[in-house]
Scaffold this motif. Sequence first.
Motif, PDB file in Angstrom:
ATOM      1  N   ASP A 215       0.805  -1.221   0.000  1.00 38.67           N
ATOM      2  CA  ASP A 215       0.000   0.000   0.000  1.00 38.67           C
ATOM      3  C   ASP A 215       0.839   1.273   0.000  1.00 38.67           C
ATOM      4  O   ASP A 215       0.295   2.362   0.201  1.00 38.67           O
ATOM      5  CB  ASP A 215      -0.924   0.019   1.228  1.00 38.67           C
ATOM      6  CG  ASP A 215      -1.848  -1.181   1.270  1.00 38.67           C
ATOM      7  OD1 ASP A 215      -2.241  -1.679   0.198  1.00 38.67           O
ATOM      8  OD2 ASP A 215      -2.171  -1.628   2.386  1.00 38.67           O
ATOM      9  N   ALA A 216       2.142   1.152  -0.200  1.00 36.35           N
ATOM     10  CA  ALA A 216       3.035   2.296  -0.010  1.00 36.35           C
ATOM     11  C   ALA A 216       2.641   3.496  -0.876  1.00 36.35           C
ATOM     12  O   ALA A 216       2.633   4.643  -0.404  1.00 36.35           O
ATOM     13  CB  ALA A 216       4.477   1.887  -0.294  1.00 36.35           C
ATOM     14  N   GLU A 217       2.293   3.254  -2.134  1.00 43.75           N
ATOM     15  CA  GLU A 217       1.956   4.364  -3.016  1.00 43.75           C
ATOM     16  C   GLU A 217       0.664   5.053  -2.587  1.00 43.75           C
ATOM     17  O   GLU A 217       0.595   6.286  -2.521  1.00 43.75           O
ATOM     18  CB  GLU A 217       1.851   3.867  -4.458  1.00 43.75           C
ATOM     19  CG  GLU A 217       3.185   3.434  -5.053  1.00 43.75           C
ATOM     20  CD  GLU A 217       3.054   3.047  -6.519  1.00 43.75           C
ATOM     21  OE1 GLU A 217       1.950   3.223  -7.080  1.00 43.75           O
ATOM     22  OE2 GLU A 217       4.040   2.575  -7.091  1.00 43.75           O
ATOM     23  N   GLU A 291       8.320  -4.155  -5.264  1.00 45.74           N
ATOM     24  CA  GLU A 291       7.458  -3.660  -6.337  1.00 45.74           C
ATOM     25  C   GLU A 291       6.461  -4.711  -6.815  1.00 45.74           C
ATOM     26  O   GLU A 291       5.626  -4.428  -7.671  1.00 45.74           O
ATOM     27  CB  GLU A 291       8.337  -3.215  -7.529  1.00 45.74           C
ATOM     28  CG  GLU A 291       9.355  -2.141  -7.202  1.00 45.74           C
ATOM     29  CD  GLU A 291       8.712  -0.875  -6.686  1.00 45.74           C
ATOM     30  OE1 GLU A 291       7.656  -0.491  -7.231  1.00 45.74           O
ATOM     31  OE2 GLU A 291       9.239  -0.274  -5.736  1.00 45.74           O
ATOM     32  N   ASP A 292       6.549  -5.921  -6.277  1.00 43.02           N
ATOM     33  CA  ASP A 292       5.701  -7.032  -6.707  1.00 43.02           C
ATOM     34  C   ASP A 292       4.719  -7.365  -5.589  1.00 43.02           C
ATOM     35  O   ASP A 292       5.050  -8.082  -4.641  1.00 43.02           O
ATOM     36  CB  ASP A 292       6.573  -8.253  -7.047  1.00 43.02           C
ATOM     37  CG  ASP A 292       5.769  -9.417  -7.597  1.00 43.02           C
ATOM     38  OD1 ASP A 292       4.534  -9.423  -7.469  1.00 43.02           O
ATOM     39  OD2 ASP A 292       6.392 -10.348  -8.157  1.00 43.02           O
ATOM     40  N   ASN A 293       3.490  -6.856  -5.691  1.00 40.40           N
ATOM     41  CA  ASN A 293       2.515  -7.041  -4.622  1.00 40.40           C
ATOM     42  C   ASN A 293       2.120  -8.496  -4.419  1.00 40.40           C
ATOM     43  O   ASN A 293       1.836  -8.922  -3.292  1.00 40.40           O
ATOM     44  CB  ASN A 293       1.262  -6.200  -4.902  1.00 40.40           C
ATOM     45  CG  ASN A 293       1.453  -4.739  -4.559  1.00 40.40           C
ATOM     46  OD1 ASN A 293       2.552  -4.322  -4.187  1.00 40.40           O
ATOM     47  ND2 ASN A 293       0.404  -3.953  -4.688  1.00 40.40           N
ATOM     48  N   THR A 294       2.088  -9.261  -5.488  1.00 45.77           N
ATOM     49  CA  THR A 294       1.767 -10.682  -5.361  1.00 45.77           C
ATOM     50  C   THR A 294       2.822 -11.394  -4.533  1.00 45.77           C
ATOM     51  O   THR A 294       2.513 -12.204  -3.648  1.00 45.77           O
ATOM     52  CB  THR A 294       1.655 -11.337  -6.749  1.00 45.77           C
ATOM     53  OG1 THR A 294       0.622 -10.692  -7.500  1.00 45.77           O
ATOM     54  CG2 THR A 294       1.337 -12.818  -6.625  1.00 45.77           C
ATOM     55  N   LYS A 295       4.079 -11.076  -4.786  1.00 48.76           N
ATOM     56  CA  LYS A 295       5.178 -11.675  -4.034  1.00 48.76           C
ATOM     57  C   LYS A 295       5.171 -11.202  -2.595  1.00 48.76           C
ATOM     58  O   LYS A 295       5.425 -11.990  -1.659  1.00 48.76           O
ATOM     59  CB  LYS A 295       6.518 -11.323  -4.703  1.00 48.76           C
ATOM     60  CG  LYS A 295       7.724 -12.009  -4.083  1.00 48.76           C
ATOM     61  CD  LYS A 295       7.669 -13.517  -4.268  1.00 48.76           C
ATOM     62  CE  LYS A 295       8.924 -14.194  -3.781  1.00 48.76           C
ATOM     63  NZ  LYS A 295       8.876 -15.667  -3.970  1.00 48.76           N
ATOM     64  N   LEU A 296       4.881  -9.937  -2.378  1.00 50.60           N
ATOM     65  CA  LEU A 296       4.827  -9.396  -1.014  1.00 50.60           C
ATOM     66  C   LEU A 296       3.777 -10.122  -0.177  1.00 50.60           C
ATOM     67  O   LEU A 296       4.031 -10.482   0.979  1.00 50.60           O
ATOM     68  CB  LEU A 296       4.516  -7.900  -1.053  1.00 50.60           C
ATOM     69  CG  LEU A 296       5.620  -6.980  -1.596  1.00 50.60           C
ATOM     70  CD1 LEU A 296       5.070  -5.581  -1.836  1.00 50.60           C
ATOM     71  CD2 LEU A 296       6.809  -6.930  -0.637  1.00 50.60           C
ATOM     72  N   LEU A 297       2.608 -10.340  -0.753  1.00 50.32           N
ATOM     73  CA  LEU A 297       1.550 -11.039  -0.031  1.00 50.32           C
ATOM     74  C   LEU A 297       1.933 -12.491   0.229  1.00 50.32           C
ATOM     75  O   LEU A 297       1.668 -13.032   1.305  1.00 50.32           O
ATOM     76  CB  LEU A 297       0.239 -10.966  -0.818  1.00 50.32           C
ATOM     77  CG  LEU A 297      -1.006 -11.539  -0.133  1.00 50.32           C
ATOM     78  CD1 LEU A 297      -1.264 -10.838   1.200  1.00 50.32           C
ATOM     79  CD2 LEU A 297      -2.225 -11.415  -1.044  1.00 50.32           C
ATOM     80  N   GLN A 298       2.592 -13.109  -0.743  1.00 48.35           N
ATOM     81  CA  GLN A 298       3.045 -14.489  -0.573  1.00 48.35           C
ATOM     82  C   GLN A 298       4.044 -14.591   0.574  1.00 48.35           C
ATOM     83  O   GLN A 298       3.955 -15.499   1.420  1.00 48.35           O
ATOM     84  CB  GLN A 298       3.688 -14.982  -1.867  1.00 48.35           C
ATOM     85  CG  GLN A 298       4.263 -16.389  -1.775  1.00 48.35           C
ATOM     86  CD  GLN A 298       5.097 -16.761  -2.994  1.00 48.35           C
ATOM     87  OE1 GLN A 298       5.365 -15.932  -3.864  1.00 48.35           O
ATOM     88  NE2 GLN A 298       5.518 -18.009  -3.063  1.00 48.35           N
ATOM     89  N   LEU A 299       4.988 -13.668   0.636  1.00 45.43           N
ATOM     90  CA  LEU A 299       6.000 -13.698   1.698  1.00 45.43           C
ATOM     91  C   LEU A 299       5.360 -13.426   3.054  1.00 45.43           C
ATOM     92  O   LEU A 299       5.706 -14.070   4.054  1.00 45.43           O
ATOM     93  CB  LEU A 299       7.092 -12.671   1.410  1.00 45.43           C
ATOM     94  CG  LEU A 299       8.000 -12.957   0.215  1.00 45.43           C
ATOM     95  CD1 LEU A 299       8.969 -11.804   0.003  1.00 45.43           C
ATOM     96  CD2 LEU A 299       8.774 -14.264   0.419  1.00 45.43           C
ATOM     97  N   PHE A 300       4.434 -12.476   3.096  1.00 43.18           N
ATOM     98  CA  PHE A 300       3.742 -12.182   4.350  1.00 43.18           C
ATOM     99  C   PHE A 300       3.028 -13.424   4.877  1.00 43.18           C
ATOM    100  O   PHE A 300       3.148 -13.779   6.050  1.00 43.18           O
ATOM    101  CB  PHE A 300       2.762 -11.042   4.128  1.00 43.18           C
ATOM    102  CG  PHE A 300       1.808 -10.824   5.277  1.00 43.18           C
ATOM    103  CD1 PHE A 300       2.255 -10.290   6.471  1.00 43.18           C
ATOM    104  CD2 PHE A 300       0.461 -11.165   5.164  1.00 43.18           C
ATOM    105  CE1 PHE A 300       1.382 -10.091   7.539  1.00 43.18           C
ATOM    106  CE2 PHE A 300      -0.413 -10.971   6.211  1.00 43.18           C
ATOM    107  CZ  PHE A 300       0.043 -10.435   7.404  1.00 43.18           C
TER     108      PHE A 300
END
Length: 320
Positions: A215-217, A291-300
């Motif tokens: 959600d940074a942007e 920059e990859d929201n899909t990856k960020l959610l996966q890591l979370f």
Amino acid sequence: MQGNAPTPDGQVADAVSGNWVDTYAPAFARPYLRLSRADRPIGTWLLLIPCWWGLALAMLSDGTPRWEDLWIAIGCAIGAFLMRGAGCTWNDITDREFDGKVERTRSRPIPSGQVSVRQAVFWMVLQCLLALVILLTFNRAAIAMGVLSLLPVTIYPFAKRFTWWPQAFLGLAFNWGALLAWTAHTGTVGWPAITLYLSGIAWTLFYDTIYAHQDAEDDELIGIKSTARLFGTDTARWLKYFLVGTVSLMGFAIVDAALPEASVLALVVALGGPWAMGWHMTWQLRGLDTEDNTKLLQLFRANRDTGLIPLIFLCVALLL
């Protein structure tokens, strides 16, 4: 407000695909279960795991596991589900104006019009009362700890308005179970539990900074603060600090709790927990792409396994 229409079936944007709420729950209950994030179970795990850490560490400390500890573990699981739901409902009530302006959150029940604020308040109170019933089965010291937990839970949604470190406030709330479960077993708060609590806060700073980058942007546009915005391109370096803090503090907590009651073998096995947890966090760092929201959610979401790793080692140590 443009763009605030819910998805055709009311599903929240970042819900787990094919989750039980959207698939099996009665239609009338779905908006309330979505308020509680029942369609996104990772939060319940992240609230529950520190409880189980605290209970396992307490049993390792005095070497006297009891049958009532089974109820403490089960009660913490039920309580984590209920209080995570109540906390998320409170968060959505306080953030309803912000949520409507963020792409990922505008489909949540309140900004999308599935639930009114009054209905959300009623649902929050109901969940709190049910959790209180569970809490009252514990000893008095644990009950007091449970009541005190409402303070960080109440403050957290407002933290993003006045500090760049709202993730630290989330850590204060989400890891309180380590103190509560330790106290439910021992009857008093001990230094190992406090050190474990601090370890959990460092872990929360790690995983929720990853989460906040989604959600940074939008956060920058509407003026919401976060560690993701604070760290920016320097996030990986800060995450390394949180990794070291998590592992080190958990190691200190284990040593403090295990000596002098536990055997040397039990201590060594227990210390394998934070070591293995650290490697799992390192794996997350290697795959980090802010920059990859899909990856960020996966890591979370992978942090459920991160937290269960030391718990497994602690449980094995209890058998030695």
